[in-house]
Design a protein around this motif. Structure first.
Motif, PDB file in Angstrom:
ATOM      1  N   SER A  27       1.147  -0.936   0.395  1.00 46.98           N
ATOM      2  CA  SER A  27      -0.444   0.019   0.456  1.00 46.98           C
ATOM      3  C   SER A  27       1.136   1.197  -0.023  1.00 46.98           C
ATOM      4  O   SER A  27       1.235   2.036   1.195  1.00 46.98           O
ATOM      5  CB  SER A  27      -1.012  -0.337   1.469  1.00 46.98           C
ATOM      6  N   GLY A  78      -4.561   5.222  -2.665  1.00 44.56           N
ATOM      7  CA  GLY A  78      -4.610   3.731  -1.839  1.00 44.56           C
ATOM      8  C   GLY A  78      -5.295   3.302  -2.564  1.00 44.56           C
ATOM      9  O   GLY A  78      -4.796   1.730  -3.440  1.00 44.56           O
ATOM     10  N   THR A  82      -5.016   0.117  -6.101  1.00 42.15           N
ATOM     11  CA  THR A  82      -4.758  -1.378  -5.592  1.00 42.15           C
ATOM     12  C   THR A  82      -6.282  -2.144  -6.624  1.00 42.15           C
ATOM     13  O   THR A  82      -5.799  -2.614  -7.571  1.00 42.15           O
ATOM     14  CB  THR A  82      -5.375  -1.733  -4.241  1.00 42.15           C
TER      15      THR A  82
END
Length: 109
Positions: A27, A78, A82
């Motif tokens: 992350s 983040g 992802t």
């Protein structure tokens, strides 16, 4: 978030630095959010004496809200990063599978 089974290490064997590096790789925007949080809180404490007519409670609330916004924003970015990365990876795997079905072999890149 996906876990990488090949790089699994027992928590008792992993150092703090190694764990932090692994988490940062999984992350990348979480450390950015934490750094922003620390900077905003530090700036808020620095400005505490020169706040003028503003009550201390109002100043602390504004500082807290700004720090929370930084962390939540970095976490949201983040998560979006992802999701997009997983989506692109899944699409690439689907294209490979479709090409393999049609041609009977894997594509070379």
């Amino acid at each position: 978030m996906s876990t990488d089974q090949d790089s699994w290490v027992s928590e008792t064997q992993e150092s703090v630095t190694g764990k932090l590096q692994r988490k940062m790789k999984q992350s990348p925007l979480v450390p950015v959010g934490l750094a922003g949080f620390v900077l905003i809180v530090g700036y808020g404490l620095y400005r505490l004496k020169g706040r003028g007519d503003v009550k201390m409670s109002v100043h602390l609330i504004h500082t807290r809200v700004a720090a929370q916004a930084c962390v939540v924003g970095a976490t949201a970015l983040g998560a979006t990063y992802t999701m997009l990365k997983d989506y692109k990876q899944r699409k690439a795997e689907e294209r490979e599978a479709l090409h393999e079905q049609q041609c009977g072999k894997k594509p070379t890149e």
